[in-house]
Design a protein around this motif. Structure first.
Motif, PDB file in Angstrom:
ATOM      1  N   HIS A  65       5.738 -49.055 -28.209  1.00  0.00           N
ATOM      2  CA  HIS A  65       4.735 -48.131 -28.752  1.00  0.00           C
ATOM      3  C   HIS A  65       3.908 -48.854 -29.804  1.00  0.00           C
ATOM      4  O   HIS A  65       4.441 -49.457 -30.741  1.00  0.00           O
ATOM      5  N   LEU A  66       2.605 -48.797 -29.637  1.00  0.00           N
ATOM      6  CA  LEU A  66       1.691 -49.506 -30.529  1.00  0.00           C
ATOM      7  C   LEU A  66       1.569 -48.729 -31.839  1.00  0.00           C
ATOM      8  O   LEU A  66       0.813 -47.769 -31.940  1.00  0.00           O
ATOM      9  N   LEU A  67       2.328 -49.148 -32.843  1.00  0.00           N
ATOM     10  CA  LEU A  67       2.360 -48.422 -34.107  1.00  0.00           C
ATOM     11  C   LEU A  67       2.715 -49.356 -35.258  1.00  0.00           C
ATOM     12  O   LEU A  67       3.182 -50.475 -35.059  1.00  0.00           O
ATOM     13  N   GLU A  68       2.478 -48.865 -36.455  1.00  0.00           N
ATOM     14  CA  GLU A  68       2.878 -49.573 -37.667  1.00  0.00           C
ATOM     15  C   GLU A  68       4.297 -49.152 -38.029  1.00  0.00           C
ATOM     16  O   GLU A  68       4.617 -47.964 -38.045  1.00  0.00           O
ATOM     17  N   SER A  69       5.149 -50.127 -38.288  1.00  0.00           N
ATOM     18  CA  SER A  69       6.520 -49.824 -38.657  1.00  0.00           C
ATOM     19  C   SER A  69       7.109 -51.000 -39.426  1.00  0.00           C
ATOM     20  O   SER A  69       6.770 -52.158 -39.163  1.00  0.00           O
ATOM     21  N   LYS A  70       7.979 -50.696 -40.355  1.00  0.00           N
ATOM     22  CA  LYS A  70       8.655 -51.745 -41.103  1.00  0.00           C
ATOM     23  C   LYS A  70       9.969 -52.171 -40.455  1.00  0.00           C
ATOM     24  O   LYS A  70      10.664 -53.053 -40.978  1.00  0.00           O
ATOM     25  N   LEU A  71      10.293 -51.554 -39.325  1.00  0.00           N
ATOM     26  CA  LEU A  71      11.521 -51.900 -38.626  1.00  0.00           C
ATOM     27  C   LEU A  71      11.470 -53.351 -38.149  1.00  0.00           C
ATOM     28  O   LEU A  71      10.481 -53.796 -37.545  1.00  0.00           O
ATOM     29  N   HIS A  72      12.554 -54.070 -38.391  1.00  0.00           N
ATOM     30  CA  HIS A  72      12.629 -55.471 -37.994  1.00  0.00           C
ATOM     31  C   HIS A  72      12.405 -55.631 -36.488  1.00  0.00           C
ATOM     32  O   HIS A  72      11.690 -56.542 -36.032  1.00  0.00           O
ATOM     33  N   LYS A  73      12.994 -54.739 -35.692  1.00  0.00           N
ATOM     34  CA  LYS A  73      12.884 -54.867 -34.235  1.00  0.00           C
ATOM     35  C   LYS A  73      11.463 -54.609 -33.741  1.00  0.00           C
ATOM     36  O   LYS A  73      11.085 -55.096 -32.673  1.00  0.00           O
ATOM     37  N   VAL A  74      10.680 -53.867 -34.496  1.00  0.00           N
ATOM     38  CA  VAL A  74       9.276 -53.651 -34.143  1.00  0.00           C
ATOM     39  C   VAL A  74       8.443 -54.861 -34.549  1.00  0.00           C
ATOM     40  O   VAL A  74       7.628 -55.379 -33.763  1.00  0.00           O
ATOM     41  N   ILE A  75       8.641 -55.324 -35.766  1.00  0.00           N
ATOM     42  CA  ILE A  75       7.858 -56.438 -36.301  1.00  0.00           C
ATOM     43  C   ILE A  75       8.019 -57.693 -35.445  1.00  0.00           C
ATOM     44  O   ILE A  75       7.066 -58.442 -35.217  1.00  0.00           O
ATOM     45  N   HIS A  76       9.225 -57.913 -34.935  1.00  0.00           N
ATOM     46  CA  HIS A  76       9.508 -59.143 -34.198  1.00  0.00           C
ATOM     47  C   HIS A  76       9.517 -58.947 -32.683  1.00  0.00           C
ATOM     48  O   HIS A  76       9.943 -59.849 -31.948  1.00  0.00           O
ATOM     49  N   CYS A  77       9.052 -57.837 -32.217  1.00  0.00           N
ATOM     50  CA  CYS A  77       9.046 -57.561 -30.775  1.00  0.00           C
ATOM     51  C   CYS A  77       7.839 -58.226 -30.105  1.00  0.00           C
ATOM     52  O   CYS A  77       6.708 -58.101 -30.567  1.00  0.00           O
ATOM     53  N   ASP A  78       8.100 -58.937 -29.023  1.00  0.00           N
ATOM     54  CA  ASP A  78       7.037 -59.503 -28.189  1.00  0.00           C
ATOM     55  C   ASP A  78       6.978 -58.668 -26.909  1.00  0.00           C
ATOM     56  O   ASP A  78       7.751 -58.884 -25.975  1.00  0.00           O
ATOM     57  N   PRO A  79       6.077 -57.694 -26.833  1.00  0.00           N
ATOM     58  CA  PRO A  79       6.135 -56.690 -25.766  1.00  0.00           C
ATOM     59  C   PRO A  79       5.788 -57.238 -24.391  1.00  0.00           C
ATOM     60  O   PRO A  79       5.040 -58.203 -24.245  1.00  0.00           O
ATOM     61  N   VAL A  80       6.345 -56.578 -23.398  1.00  0.00           N
ATOM     62  CA  VAL A  80       6.023 -56.828 -21.999  1.00  0.00           C
ATOM     63  C   VAL A  80       5.095 -55.727 -21.492  1.00  0.00           C
ATOM     64  O   VAL A  80       4.109 -55.990 -20.809  1.00  0.00           O
ATOM     65  N   ILE A  81       5.412 -54.488 -21.849  1.00  0.00           N
ATOM     66  CA  ILE A  81       4.557 -53.338 -21.537  1.00  0.00           C
ATOM     67  C   ILE A  81       4.241 -52.631 -22.848  1.00  0.00           C
ATOM     68  O   ILE A  81       5.150 -52.259 -23.598  1.00  0.00           O
ATOM     69  N   ILE A  82       2.958 -52.471 -23.127  1.00  0.00           N
ATOM     70  CA  ILE A  82       2.511 -51.819 -24.361  1.00  0.00           C
ATOM     71  C   ILE A  82       2.075 -50.394 -24.049  1.00  0.00           C
ATOM     72  O   ILE A  82       1.269 -50.160 -23.147  1.00  0.00           O
ATOM     73  N   HIS A  83       2.614 -49.458 -24.800  1.00  0.00           N
ATOM     74  CA  HIS A  83       2.249 -48.050 -24.697  1.00  0.00           C
ATOM     75  C   HIS A  83       1.318 -47.744 -25.869  1.00  0.00           C
ATOM     76  O   HIS A  83       1.764 -47.518 -26.976  1.00  0.00           O
TER      77      HIS A  83
END
Length: 525
Positions: free
Chosen positions: A466-484
């Motif tokens: 999900h294309l969003l702002e978040s301070k979660l480590h797993k979001v910050i360092h995620c290299d997406p394959v499918i972007i929602h």
């Protein structure tokens, strides 16, 4: 970056056509075929031969009589055809009604036609070919081999449907065809395959029989099978490992917003899908479609289907219509994507072909107390709180975001009617979901799973980011394959890169660059 050759400039990648066929390459391909025929089929000159071929506009006309050699583009070829027996289509499908089933032949050649014939049409075509083949006859298949049946050929046109190969082959897919159709895979060389009917083996000399069976046994062994009279469907499917032949689909509306979303999704698959970039894409359009929209989709190699609206009250449930397509029966795995998604890397390594796969919802958009009420109403045993929502980390039962759903065909056939039934029930009784009715199809998916458990494997965040702002480590360092990306689109139709993941931001920017270059090429054209 996956999906684009590392040394290919973007300007050369976007809209690059494959129509510039080198004459020498074509002549070499013809020579390979004729050499294979000479070595595989005894006394070929005495055989009555039918050729079904498609050379993308490059058609060789052979003399009608005699055995003289002819020269074509510097390549000498034996003239062993009777002209009236040669059927040629210019980039047309080999449909059953085009075949002259009133005649029979000793040799039937499928010359670069199977890759242009949709998989869902080929079953009937094989049936007609078997009727036309004489006892002790030969089938020769000439086709380009790929590492994956879902691959996009480097340089394959993204703009011209006639160049798009919708039915790509691997050794595994050809072996599967042989097992399904009762053929022996008797020989193979230079992308040419020789086949005979297993039931006709007794018509061949003993030496030929042994030679054909030995080769067939070798290919079976390489794919983990033993020689036997009958194979179960699941045994046959194993020769095409993993997700196998993939169908990617979405369901869209006929208005500007959803048309633009759909085109972006299809473009992203073709540009960045890697080994999935050539997968067959089905776009279901609700009720009606503008001709220009359909034409644009077809230029990208898309199969378009018009479907009935599932519900006036809950438009999100229209996505279920994809699973009602008859064509699904001819694929191994089905991946449903919401229109507001982008494929920015190859999803194929994440698809196991065995489990229902989806990501757990980002948050409890249907709260647990609502699910308790639903389970009580439908007299279902409550599911355990085995999962946590992806972003809010809230304990939850199996409750998935329906933006990316992956089903093996074998699971879908029994599961879909149950999911559809609960969806219709919740639409009829919308009070059960109260103000959470917007997520009806996700709640009904959970109910269907509780009523009819199926093997499930949770997708990682990369597969539904999900294309969003978040301070979660797993979001910050995620290299997406499918972007929602949901509604994060600017006025010009480019995706906004509002995300705390630099890797995701780079993926979005790269897509926007290609989209801009694609549009510029369109304007120039």
């Amino acid at each position: 970056m996956q999906g684009i050759p590392a040394k290919m400039p973007l300007k050369d990648f976007v809209g690059k056509a494959n129509g510039e066929h080198d004459r020498k390459e074509f002549s070499e391909s013809c020579n390979d075929l004729y050499n294979f025929l000479d070595t595989f089929i005894p006394e070929l000159q005495n055989k009555k031969t039918l050729e079904i071929g498609c050379h993308k506009g490059n058609h060789t006309k052979l003399s009608l009589k005699g055995t003289t050699n002819i020269n074509d583009g510097g390549v000498t070829k034996k003239n062993f055809y009777e002209g009236p027996k040669c059927l040629w289509w210019r980039n047309e499908h080999c449909e059953p009604e085009n075949l002259n089933t009133g005649r029979t032949y000793d040799v039937i050649i499928l010359n670069q036609i199977i890759e242009h014939t949709p998989v869902f049409e080929m079953e009937e075509t094989w049936g007609e070919i078997r009727k036309m083949l004489r006892q002790g006859g030969f089938i020769v298949l000439k086709t380009t081999l790929f590492d994956s049946p879902n691959a996009l050929e480097i340089g394959e046109s993204l703009k011209f449907t006639k160049e798009y190969r919708c039915h790509k082959q691997t050794i595994g897919t050809i072996l599967r065809t042989c097992l399904q159709q009762g053929f022996i895979l008797a020989s193979f060389n230079n992308n040419c395959f020789g086949m005979v009917l297993k039931a006709d083996l007794h018509n061949f000399q003993k030496e030929q029989q042994e030679l054909y069976m030995a080769f067939h046994q070798k290919i079976l062994s390489e794919h983990g099978l033993e020689m036997k009279e009958y194979y179960e469907d699941d045994e046959i499917d194993k020769v095409v490992p993993g997700a196998g032949r993939l169908l990617i689909g979405c369901v869209t509306e006929n208005d500007r917003k959803y048309r633009d979303q759909t085109l972006r999704l299809v473009q992203s698959i073709r540009w960045f899908g890697g080994s999935s970039a050539g997968a067959n894409i089905f776009v279901c359009i609700v009720d009606k479609a503008d001709r220009e929209f359909v034409d644009e989709l077809k230029k990208l190699g898309v199969f378009v289907r018009i479907v009935k609206r599932f519900s006036d009250d809950h438009p999100q449930s229209n996505k279920l219509r994809l699973f009602e397509l008859e064509e699904i029966n001819f694929y191994d795995t089905v991946m449903l994507l919401d229109c507001d998604t982008l494929v920015v890397q190859d999803p194929y390594p994440f698809i196991d072909g065995v489990h229902f796969q989806a990501e757990i919802a980002a948050g409890p958009t249907v709260p647990h107390y609502i699910f308790k009420k639903l389970f009580s109403h439908f007299r279902l045993n409550m599911l355990p709180l085995d999962y946590r929502t992806t972003i809010t980390n809230t304990p939850t039962i199996l409750y998935c975001n329906a933006g990316v759903l992956i089903f093996p065909k074998s699971i879908l056939q029994d599961f879909y009617p149950i999911w559809k039934g609960y969806t219709l029930n919740l639409i009829d009784m919308k009070y059960l979901l109260d103000r959470y009715f917007n997520f009806c199809e996700q709640a009904s998916l959970t109910l269907a799973f509780a009523a009819h458990p199926i093997p499930y494997s949770k997708l990682p965040m990369e597969m539904n980011f999900h294309l969003l702002e978040s301070k979660l480590h797993k979001v910050i360092h995620c290299d997406p394959v499918i972007i929602h990306y949901h509604n994060r689109v600017d006025e010009e139709g480019f995706i906004t890169d509002a995300t705390s993941s630099d890797l995701a931001r780079n993926r979005v920017q790269l897509f926007n660059r290609l989209l801009n270059q694609y549009r510029n090429k369109e304007e120039q054209t």
